[in-house]
Design an enzyme around this catalytic site. Structure first.
Site: not given
Ligand SMILES: *[C@@H]1O[C@H](CO)[C@@H](O)[C@H](O)[C@H]1NC(C)=O
Ligand SMILES: *[C@@H]1O[C@H](CO)[C@@H](O)[C@H](O)[C@H]1NC(C)=O
Ligand SMILES: *[C@@H]1O[C@H](CO)[C@@H](O)[C@H](O)[C@H]1NC(C)=O
Length: 361
Positions: A348-349, A238, A297
Site C-alpha cells: 500500500d506504500h 516516502s 501503508d
C-alpha cells in the site's frame, strides 16, 4: 549502523539504547558541511513550542504492537510488511469535527501532489533533466525544469520545476529507489535538530536532507526573487516526504519571503520525522502541511511512536479511491490510519490515489 533486519525480539531494547546513545551527541551547527552560504535563521521562526497534551506512548496500541511482535514473523516493529488475512476491516467512518470526509477538490489536490511527487522517480527527469514523463505532463504540463539534484551517498534526489500557469515553484524529493529494503534497514537514531532547541529528528533523514541542500536552496531563492507572487510547494513520497518537510522548514526559517501564505508542504506515505517536541514546533509554525496516508501503508507508522516519534500535519487517509478521511488535528491522532495498527502492508506504500509511486509509470 545496526540494520533492523539483524534485530529480532530485542528490537525495543536495542532501539531504545540507540536512541539514548544518540541523545548524548551534541548539537551541530546546521550550516556545517553545506557548500553554499545560507541566510541566518530568523529567530522568531525557530522558537520551541510547548507541548500542551500528553501523548499516550503506553497505550493499548503499544501493547498490541508488542504482542504482535511475537506472533507475526513477517513483521517490522510488530507491524505487518505484507497484508495479513486476519486484518479486521477499517473502523467505521463517523463524521465529526475531528474526522471528515475529504471534498472532491481536496482529493484532487492530494492526488495532484502525489502525481508531482511521483515524477522524481523517473530517470528521464532525474538525472536526465527532461520534463516529459507521463505524470510530469499530466500534473505540470507547462513545467520548466530548473534543476535536478541527487546524492549517491544517501540515495536521495529531487528537482525544482516551475509552472507559470499554476504560479508555483515546485520543489520535489525522491527517497531511495530500493524502498522496501530501506524500510527494513531503518534505524531509529535521533539527533538534535539544530535550529530549534529541544527538538530531535531522525538522524538519517536529517543527514540526507542536508546532503542535497546546497543543490536546490540557491535556485529556489532565485526563483522567489524572480517570481515573488508564486507559491512554493514542496512534495515528496516516502523518505522524500521527510526531505520535503525538513527542506520546507529550512526555507521558512531562513527566508522572510517564504510565509505560511505562500508555502505548502504535501507528503505522501511519509515516515515520522522527529520527536513530539519537533512535531509541536512544526505545528506551531502554522505552515500548511498535508500528509497523505494510503490504506494500510506501513511507512507512516515508522519509526513507531513508542520510540519517541510523532507526526505533525493534517492527515488525509485514503481508505479507498473515493473515500479519503481527513483528520483535522495538526498533530497525529488515532482516529485515522493509526486505527489499523498493526495490520499494515508495504504494498500500500506504492499506490496513492490510483497513482504508482516509486516507479516511473
Ligand atoms: C461533518 O461534520 C462537520 C462538523 O462536525 C460538518 O460541518 C459537516 O457538514 C459534516 N459533513 C457531513 C457530510 O455530514
Ligand atoms: C539518460 O541520458 C543518457 C545519456 O544521454 C542516456 O544514455 C539514457 O538512455 C537516458 N536515460 C533515460 C531514462 O532517458
Ligand atoms: C497547533 O498550533 C496551534 C497554533 O500555535 C495551536 O493553537 C494548537 O493548539 C496546536 N495544536 C496542537 C494539537 O497542539
Amino acid at each position: 549502523m545496526v540494520s533492523f533486519t539483524s534485530i529480532t525480539k530485542g528490537a525495543f531494547l536495542v532501539s531504545t539504547m540507540m536512541l539514548s546513545l544518540a541523545s548524548a551527541t551534541t548539537a551541530e551547527d546546521d550550516t556545517a558541511g553545506v557548500r553554499v552560504a545560507l541566510p541566518p535563521l530568523i529567530p522568531s521562526r525557530v522558537q520551541p513550542a510547548p507541548i500542551t497534551e500528553k501523548h499516550s506512548f503506553g497505550s493499548d496500541r503499544v501493547q498490541s504492537i508488542e504482542r504482535a511482535e511475537d506472533i507475526r514473523p513477517n513483521s517490522f516493529q510488530g507491524m505487518d510488511m505484507d497484508f495479513s488475512v486476519d486484518a479486521p476491516p477499517f473502523v467505521e467512518f463517523i463524521n465529526s469535527s475531528s474526522v471528515m470526509s475529504a471534498t472532491a477538490e481536496q482529493i484532487q489536490q492530494f492526488k495532484m501532489f502525489a502525481g508531482v511527487a511521483s515524477t522524481a522517480y523517473c530517470r528521464t527527469v532525474v538525472p536526465n533533466g527532461s520534463w516529459s514523463c507521463k505524470n510530469c505532463l499530466e500534473y505540470i504540463p507547462d513545467g520548466q525544469l530548473l534543476t535536478t539534484f541527487g546524492s549517491i551517498i544517501t540515495d536521495t534526489s529531487g528537482l525544482v520545476v516551475r509552472s507559470d500557469a499554476q504560479k508555483t515553484i515546485h520543489l520535489v524529493f525522491r527517497g531511495t529507489n530500493s524502498i522496501r529494503q530501506s524500510i527494513t534497514d531503518l534505524v531509529f537514531f535521533q539527533k538534535d535538530y539544530p535550529p530549534v532547541p529541544g527538538t530531535k529528528v531522525h538522524a538519517g533523514f536529517y543527514d540526507s536532507y542536508k546532503e542535497n541542500l546546497d543543490q536546490y536552496f540557491p535556485i529556489v531563492q532565485e526563483q522567489i526573487t524572480e517570481y515573488p507572487d508564486y507559491n512554493i510547494v514542496i512534495s515528496g513520497h516516502s523518505l522524500g516526504g521527510a526531505q520535503a518537510l525538513l527542506a520546507g522548514l529550512n526555507l521558512y526559517q531562513r527566508d522572510e519571503r517564504v510565509t505560511i501564505d505562500n508555502l505548502k508542504i504535501y507528503t505522501v506515505g511519509c515516515p515520522r520525522v522527529g520527536n513530539p517536541e519537533f512535531a509541536h514546533y512544526v505545528n506551531s509554525t502554522s505552515i500548511p502541511f498535508f500528509r497523505s496516508v494510503g490504506r494500510r501503508d506501513i511507512v507512516p507508522h515508522l519509526p513507531p511512536q513508542i520510540l519517541g516519534y510523532l507526526h505533525a500535519g493534517v492527515e488525509s487517509w485514503e481508505v479507498s479511491g473515493e473515500q479519503v478521511r481527513v483528520c483535522t488535528s495538526t498533530i497525529e491522532t488515532d482516529e485515522c490510519s493509526n486505527s489499523i495498527i498493526p495490520f499494515t502492508s508495504f504494498l500500500d506504500h506504492l499506490t496513492y490515489y490510483s497513482l504508482n509511486e516509486g516507479l516511473c509509470l
